[in-house]
Design a protein around this motif. Structure first.
Motif, PDB file in Angstrom:
ATOM      1  N   ASN A 281      11.595 -11.601   0.168  1.00 55.00           N
ATOM      2  CA  ASN A 281      11.772 -11.465  -1.852  1.00 55.00           C
ATOM      3  C   ASN A 281      10.994  -9.837  -2.547  1.00 55.00           C
ATOM      4  O   ASN A 281      11.414 -10.004  -3.494  1.00 55.00           O
ATOM      5  CB  ASN A 281      10.621 -12.305  -1.526  1.00 55.00           C
ATOM      6  CG  ASN A 281       8.869 -12.026  -1.570  1.00 55.00           C
ATOM      7  OD1 ASN A 281       9.386 -11.168   0.253  1.00 55.00           O
ATOM      8  ND2 ASN A 281       7.820 -11.577  -1.349  1.00 55.00           N
ATOM      9  N   ASP A 282      12.004  -9.540  -0.768  1.00 52.50           N
ATOM     10  CA  ASP A 282      11.655  -8.170  -1.541  1.00 52.50           C
ATOM     11  C   ASP A 282      12.895  -7.358  -2.225  1.00 52.50           C
ATOM     12  O   ASP A 282      13.989  -6.816  -1.214  1.00 52.50           O
ATOM     13  CB  ASP A 282      10.713  -7.026  -0.335  1.00 52.50           C
ATOM     14  CG  ASP A 282      10.259  -5.945  -1.489  1.00 52.50           C
ATOM     15  OD1 ASP A 282      11.408  -4.836  -1.424  1.00 52.50           O
ATOM     16  OD2 ASP A 282       8.842  -5.874  -1.234  1.00 52.50           O
ATOM     17  N   MET A 283      13.294  -6.505  -3.229  1.00 52.57           N
ATOM     18  CA  MET A 283      14.677  -6.632  -3.787  1.00 52.57           C
ATOM     19  C   MET A 283      14.614  -4.925  -2.719  1.00 52.57           C
ATOM     20  O   MET A 283      16.153  -4.363  -2.038  1.00 52.57           O
ATOM     21  CB  MET A 283      14.245  -6.172  -5.297  1.00 52.57           C
ATOM     22  CG  MET A 283      15.419  -5.630  -5.591  1.00 52.57           C
ATOM     23  SD  MET A 283      16.909  -6.876  -5.609  1.00 52.57           S
ATOM     24  CE  MET A 283      16.693  -7.067  -7.156  1.00 52.57           C
ATOM     25  N   ARG A 284      13.398  -4.394  -2.584  1.00 53.57           N
ATOM     26  CA  ARG A 284      14.265  -2.831  -2.137  1.00 53.57           C
ATOM     27  C   ARG A 284      14.823  -2.845  -0.582  1.00 53.57           C
ATOM     28  O   ARG A 284      15.826  -2.560  -0.032  1.00 53.57           O
ATOM     29  CB  ARG A 284      12.826  -1.929  -1.634  1.00 53.57           C
ATOM     30  CG  ARG A 284      12.584  -0.824  -2.448  1.00 53.57           C
ATOM     31  CD  ARG A 284      11.225  -0.521  -2.127  1.00 53.57           C
ATOM     32  NE  ARG A 284      10.123  -1.693  -1.976  1.00 53.57           N
ATOM     33  CZ  ARG A 284       8.811  -1.033  -1.955  1.00 53.57           C
ATOM     34  NH1 ARG A 284       8.631  -0.262  -2.679  1.00 53.57           N
ATOM     35  NH2 ARG A 284       7.638  -2.100  -2.506  1.00 53.57           N
ATOM     36  N   ALA A 326       8.520  -3.538 -14.968  1.00 53.29           N
ATOM     37  CA  ALA A 326       7.916  -3.699 -13.981  1.00 53.29           C
ATOM     38  C   ALA A 326       8.979  -2.537 -12.681  1.00 53.29           C
ATOM     39  O   ALA A 326       9.948  -2.272 -12.464  1.00 53.29           O
ATOM     40  CB  ALA A 326       7.575  -5.277 -13.993  1.00 53.29           C
ATOM     41  N   GLY A 327       8.476  -3.196 -11.199  1.00 53.35           N
ATOM     42  CA  GLY A 327       8.798  -2.777 -10.175  1.00 53.35           C
ATOM     43  C   GLY A 327      10.147  -2.787 -10.219  1.00 53.35           C
ATOM     44  O   GLY A 327      10.623  -1.414  -9.569  1.00 53.35           O
ATOM     45  N   ILE A 328      10.822  -3.896  -9.825  1.00 59.17           N
ATOM     46  CA  ILE A 328      12.520  -3.384 -10.184  1.00 59.17           C
ATOM     47  C   ILE A 328      12.605  -2.550 -11.252  1.00 59.17           C
ATOM     48  O   ILE A 328      13.944  -2.280 -11.031  1.00 59.17           O
ATOM     49  CB  ILE A 328      13.213  -5.002  -9.883  1.00 59.17           C
ATOM     50  CG1 ILE A 328      12.613  -5.212  -8.367  1.00 59.17           C
ATOM     51  CG2 ILE A 328      14.820  -4.310  -9.909  1.00 59.17           C
ATOM     52  CD1 ILE A 328      13.157  -6.991  -8.312  1.00 59.17           C
TER      53      ILE A 328
HETATM   54  P1  ADP Z   1       4.545  -7.415  -8.606  1.00 57.58           P
HETATM   55  O1  ADP Z   1       2.977  -7.086  -9.603  1.00 57.58           O
HETATM   56  O2  ADP Z   1       4.554  -8.857  -9.769  1.00 57.58           O
HETATM   57  O3  ADP Z   1       3.806  -8.561  -7.246  1.00 57.58           O
HETATM   58  P2  ADP Z   1       5.680  -5.688  -9.013  1.00 57.58           P
HETATM   59  O4  ADP Z   1       5.999  -5.830 -10.029  1.00 57.58           O
HETATM   60  O5  ADP Z   1       4.745  -4.530  -8.402  1.00 57.58           O
HETATM   61  O6  ADP Z   1       5.978  -6.532  -8.900  1.00 57.58           O
HETATM   62  O7  ADP Z   1       7.106  -5.682  -8.487  1.00 57.58           O
HETATM   63  C1  ADP Z   1       7.825  -5.740  -6.917  1.00 57.58           C
HETATM   64  C2  ADP Z   1       9.487  -5.965  -6.885  1.00 57.58           C
HETATM   65  O8  ADP Z   1       9.771  -4.624  -6.728  1.00 57.58           O
HETATM   66  C3  ADP Z   1       9.703  -5.851  -5.363  1.00 57.58           C
HETATM   67  O9  ADP Z   1      10.866  -6.848  -5.253  1.00 57.58           O
HETATM   68  C4  ADP Z   1       9.895  -4.163  -4.635  1.00 57.58           C
HETATM   69  O10 ADP Z   1      11.229  -4.073  -3.700  1.00 57.58           O
HETATM   70  C5  ADP Z   1      10.197  -4.129  -6.217  1.00 57.58           C
HETATM   71  N1  ADP Z   1      10.856  -2.511  -6.238  1.00 57.58           N
HETATM   72  C6  ADP Z   1       9.599  -1.693  -6.110  1.00 57.58           C
HETATM   73  N2  ADP Z   1       9.928  -0.594  -6.187  1.00 57.58           N
HETATM   74  C7  ADP Z   1      11.812  -0.428  -6.312  1.00 57.58           C
HETATM   75  C8  ADP Z   1      13.019   0.786  -6.187  1.00 57.58           C
HETATM   76  N3  ADP Z   1      12.534   1.559  -6.317  1.00 57.58           N
HETATM   77  N4  ADP Z   1      14.079   0.499  -5.206  1.00 57.58           N
HETATM   78  C9  ADP Z   1      14.124  -1.356  -5.937  1.00 57.58           C
HETATM   79  N5  ADP Z   1      13.379  -2.165  -5.572  1.00 57.58           N
HETATM   80  C10 ADP Z   1      12.294  -1.557  -6.347  1.00 57.58           C
END
Ligand code: ADP
Length: 405
Positions: A281-284, A326-328
């Motif tokens: 489920n993790d974009m990274r 947000a994260g992505i």
């Molecule tokens: P939440 O707060 O909803 O748990 P986040 O806003 O922290 O989520 O986002 C998490 C997502 O961001 C995950 O899919 C993670 O893989 C992605 N993410 C974080 N850093 C990177 C990056 N450098 N490149 C790609 N995706 C990233």
């Protein structure tokens, strides 16, 4: 030190942050912490303002039985070891239902009203409310504030707020609420400082994290959201489907014999990037994978973001700017580039150098539609709401009157 405690309680973890109140009324983040592993392997972790570790310790399972117990333990740690007793506590509450279009000071009446919305968000609302109830019972004089993910969207036009279902069901609460409102409100409030040219304009904001949604904002107000009745709708997420034909749900129940709880679990936990890729489920992780299923999940995500951008552009009757958060949205150079490519028809041209260095403005100077990256801060938003309600106690627990439909 005068402080505000911000609490974000989930099913198996409680995240918290402590903000100090400066003499000039400004909030400064002092501590970020988390109690996780509730009911399995409880652990308290906390860092200070510079990222220094303040706590990282495990607890026996029986000492942290539930979410309120976890918050009590974290509060005791703050009080006994750091001598911090907050002036007030601000809580993230997922659902304010049709009633609340802003944060509210909590009393027993407010809790009773918010309990009614548990059926609207069964996976989140009970966990949000349990620590509030427990703090109210143990510290009745401690002011608590509920900040809603739905509130920022409550001003939507009626046509955006309805489903095409009989009106009685709308009146019962089956509406398009929209979520991630604290994040969008933070962005809307931040734009006048970071990008004054677009603050009053028509802006599409993409909150792309584990949960993902997009919001159409005009003049600082939410006009439309990709999420609706629940946080399942709209974009595909880490494990949630995003938009899906309701006929698929009927099929799962009739042809596949799935029960309502099984369908719920499936839609929230087994779909999205995880379901599509079968990997993560993790974009990274997906970006680092050479598996074609990971590539397909990313293609789908990018396609859907661009598709929904078109929908929001229609709601706004044009787009003046695009914001990633947000994260992505804040971190992935590649996903931003691929989405921007699909938005060329909306006048977007990215500057690869600015994108690679995560600049505030990542579009080219001649891009008809500028593109920004603005880090979100939902916790600061909660702390600000809590502080302003604390300073202005009178406008407290009255819900907004329903607008005539
Ligand atoms: P939440 O707060 O909803 O748990 P986040 O806003 O922290 O989520 O986002 C998490 C997502 O961001 C995950 O899919 C993670 O893989 C992605 N993410 C974080 N850093 C990177 C990056 N450098 N490149 C790609 N995706 C990233």
């Amino acid at each position: 030190m005068d402080t505000i405690l911000v609490v974000n309680a989930g099913s198996s973890s409680v995240k918290f942050q402590v903000f100090a109140l400066d003499g000039d009324g400004r909030l400064r983040r002092e501590i970020k912490g988390q109690m996780d592993g509730i009911g399995s392997r409880p652990r308290l972790r906390a860092t200070g303002a510079t990222g220094d570790t303040l706590a990282d310790r495990a607890y026996p399972i029986e000492s942290v039985q539930d979410v309120p117990g976890a918050l009590m333990l974290a509060s005791a740690w703050l009080r006994d070891e750091l001598q911090l007793s907050p002036l007030a506590v601000g809580h993230r509450v997922v659902h304010g239902g049709p009633d609340y279009d802003r944060a509210v000071l909590i009393d027993h009446g407010v809790i009773a009203r918010l309990e009614r919305f548990t059926t609207l968000a069964p996976l989140h609302q009970p966990h949000n409310l349990a620590p509030i109830r427990s703090l109210l019972a143990n510290f009745p004089a401690l002011p608590q504030v509920a900040c809603f993910d739905t509130a920022f969207h409550r001003d939507h036009d009626q046509v955006a707020d309805h489903y095409a279902i009989p009106r009685g069901l709308h009146d019962e609460g089956i509406r398009r609420y929209g979520f991630h409102g604290l994040s969008y409100e933070y962005i809307a409030k931040t734009l006048p400082q970071v990008a004054p040219d677009i603050a009053k304009a028509r802006v599409v904001v993409a909150h792309l994290g584990s949960g993902a949604s997009m919001c159409a904002i005009h003049g600082g107000r939410s006009v439309e959201s990709t999420m609706g009745f629940t946080a399942l709708d709209g974009l595909p997420m880490g494990t949630r489907t995003g938009q899906i034909d309701p006929g698929v749900i009927l099929y799962l129940m009739t042809a596949k014999g799935m029960s309502p709880p099984e369908v719920q679990n499936f839609l929230y936990r087994d779909c999205g990037l995880k379901g599509l890729s079968g990997i993560s489920n993790d974009m990274r992780e997906l970006q680092n994978s050479s598996d074609p299923r990971a590539a397909f999940a990313i293609d789908y995500f990018v396609y859907r973001v661009a598709l929904h951008a078109g929908m929001l552009a229609a709601a706004l009757q044009g787009v003046d700017a695009f914001v990633f958060t947000a994260g992505i949205g804040e971190n992935s150079v590649g996903i931003r580039a691929r989405i921007a490519e699909r938005l060329a028809w909306l006048g977007v041209t990215l500057d690869p150098t600015e994108n690679a260095r995560h600049a505030l403005r990542i579009s080219r100077a001649d891009s008809r539609t500028p593109v920004y990256v603005v880090p979100t801060d939902e916790e600061l938003m909660i702390a600000q709401h809590t502080l302003s309600l604390l300073l202005n106690r009178h406008s407290s627990s009255r819900p907004k009157r329903e607008r005539a439909s």
